[in-house]
Scaffold this active site. Structure first.
Site, PDB file in Angstrom:
ATOM      1  N   PRO A  85      32.455  77.004  62.041  1.00 15.00           N
ATOM      2  CA  PRO A  85      31.717  77.063  63.322  1.00 15.00           C
ATOM      3  C   PRO A  85      30.410  76.279  63.318  1.00 15.00           C
ATOM      4  O   PRO A  85      29.700  76.250  64.318  1.00 15.00           O
ATOM      5  CB  PRO A  85      31.432  78.559  63.466  1.00 15.00           C
ATOM      6  CG  PRO A  85      31.249  79.029  62.052  1.00 15.00           C
ATOM      7  CD  PRO A  85      32.213  78.213  61.213  1.00 15.00           C
ATOM      8  N   GLY A  96      28.167  75.847  60.097  1.00 13.69           N
ATOM      9  CA  GLY A  96      27.174  76.188  59.072  1.00 13.69           C
ATOM     10  C   GLY A  96      26.549  74.967  58.417  1.00 13.69           C
ATOM     11  O   GLY A  96      25.341  74.922  58.192  1.00 13.69           O
ATOM     12  N   LYS A 117      37.682  73.412  46.099  1.00 12.21           N
ATOM     13  CA  LYS A 117      38.118  74.783  45.825  1.00 12.21           C
ATOM     14  C   LYS A 117      38.817  74.813  44.463  1.00 12.21           C
ATOM     15  O   LYS A 117      39.575  73.900  44.122  1.00 12.21           O
ATOM     16  CB  LYS A 117      39.066  75.277  46.926  1.00 12.21           C
ATOM     17  CG  LYS A 117      38.521  75.104  48.346  1.00 12.21           C
ATOM     18  CD  LYS A 117      37.216  75.835  48.580  1.00 12.21           C
ATOM     19  CE  LYS A 117      36.640  75.511  49.955  1.00 12.21           C
ATOM     20  NZ  LYS A 117      35.324  76.121  50.181  1.00 12.21           N
TER      21      LYS A 117
END
Length: 366
Positions: free
Chosen positions: A222, A224, A306
């Protein structure tokens, strides 16, 4: 002093140990790592008595991924008398450090150490005074001298040692103290803010994070990470099929592009920054980042990889080597750094900067 303590995220001791064993071995500083699961630190014990100091002097701290901080230490001080913990600590440090520039009394970043941390903060003031009287610390703080470390692993048990201020983390416990901005769309904003602190020297912020720069945020929803770019008065292309926070759109600095971050291609040629925090296989993200850098679509990038459940150090090393190989193949000079930040979880954050040099009287990236 032949032991080096490396602070890390609890649960990543094996990765930290694998990395220091590998990188110390490359410099022919041999030893073995002592690992305790979820301890939040690793002890690398060198075979030669002076190799601990050699390691923290010669291996660039910035080259380490999983270590938050490191320092060389002597033997464990145990059973410190509650009525006088200071004298044995001063005794251990005399003759080891002279006129140190700063004292840090620290613990590992674990839940079990929180009570001990309160003690460390109170204990620092009287210990600092005693170390100054003994000549272990200078009478004033200075970044030009070694940092004295006292590392408590339990009440009454500590290691004492030092690090070099030119080759360590400038932060207490290796953790930048950042406050979550109330108007940020998500907590992920702290990852990018911490990355700026870790990867970009403070005296270069005005030039490299300047007003009016153009930036791209891939997988932005959204917002950040976009928030950090907007806060620094950049113009941002936020690329994501998901919606952006209205507060960011209201600034007028954000252009929301409803596209897949992997398929997006920039139309501008003056993009300074590309940032990316997408949940995807690390190899796929690394390939995309290499494509951006090789094509010169941005000057600098910060992105997250990741981590898999197993062989995390090997996976990260492989991905970084792939990016380096792509840059080498195309004759591009670049600086690559990676770190598991305090605000990272099962991931590491990577920074790559294309190096600009003067060639034939003009600015050129190669």
């Amino acid at each position: 002093m032949n032991k080096v303590i490396l602070l890390c995220r609890p649960g990543f001791e094996k990765e930290c140990a694998a990395e220091i064993t590998d990188k110390a071995g490359q410099r022919e500083i041999f030893g073995f790592a002592r690992v305790k699961e979820n301890a939040g630190y690793v002890i690398y014990e060198c075979y030669q008595p002076d190799d601990g100091d050699k390691l923290i002097r010669e291996l660039p701290f910035s080259s380490l991924i999983f270590a938050r901080q490191w320092f060389v230490v002597g033997e464990l001080l145990q059973h410190l008398p509650p009525e006088d913990r200071i004298t044995p600590i001063v005794g251990m440090l005399q003759g080891v450090v002279e006129k140190g520039g700063e004292l840090r009394v620290e613990v590992a970043d674990t839940n079990e150490s929180k009570e001990l941390l309160k003690f460390c903060r109170k204990f620092t003031v009287p210990l600092r005074a005693a170390l100054r009287d003994a000549g272990v610390l200078a009478n004033y703080e200075t970044p030009k001298r070694p940092v004295v470390h006292v590392f408590f692993i339990a009440p009454g048990c500590c290691y004492t040692g030092y690090s070099y201020s030119s080759n360590n983390s400038p932060f207490y416990m290796g953790i930048p103290r950042l406050k979550f901005p109330a108007d940020a769309p998500s907590r992920s904003t702290l990852k990018l803010e911490e990355a700026f602190h870790v990867f970009i020297p403070a005296d270069e912020w005005d030039e490299r994070l300047a007003n009016g720069m153009w930036a791209v945020d891939l997988g932005a929803c959204p917002g950040g990470w976009t928030y950090q770019l907007v806060k620094r008065n950049m113009w941002v292309y936020s690329v994501d099929n998901g919606p952006m926070a209205q507060s960011l759109m209201d600034t007028g600095q954000v252009t929301w592009l409803r596209e897949d971050g992997f398929k997006f291609r920039p139309t501008r040629s003056n993009i300074s920054w590309m940032v990316c925090d997408m949940v995807e296989k690390p190899a796929k993200v690394a390939a995309l980042m290499a494509q951006w850098l090789v094509n010169g679509w941005c000057r600098e990038t910060i992105f997250n990889l990741k981590l898999p459940m197993k062989k995390r150090y090997e996976e990260v090393s492989h991905n970084l080597a792939y990016i380096q190989a792509q840059l080498d193949e195309h004759g591009i000079n670049a600086q690559i750094q990676a770190r598991q930040l305090y605000h990272d979880r099962e991931e590491v954050t990577v920074h790559v900067r294309r190096i600009w040099a003067a060639v034939g009287g003009r600015r050129d990236e190669r």
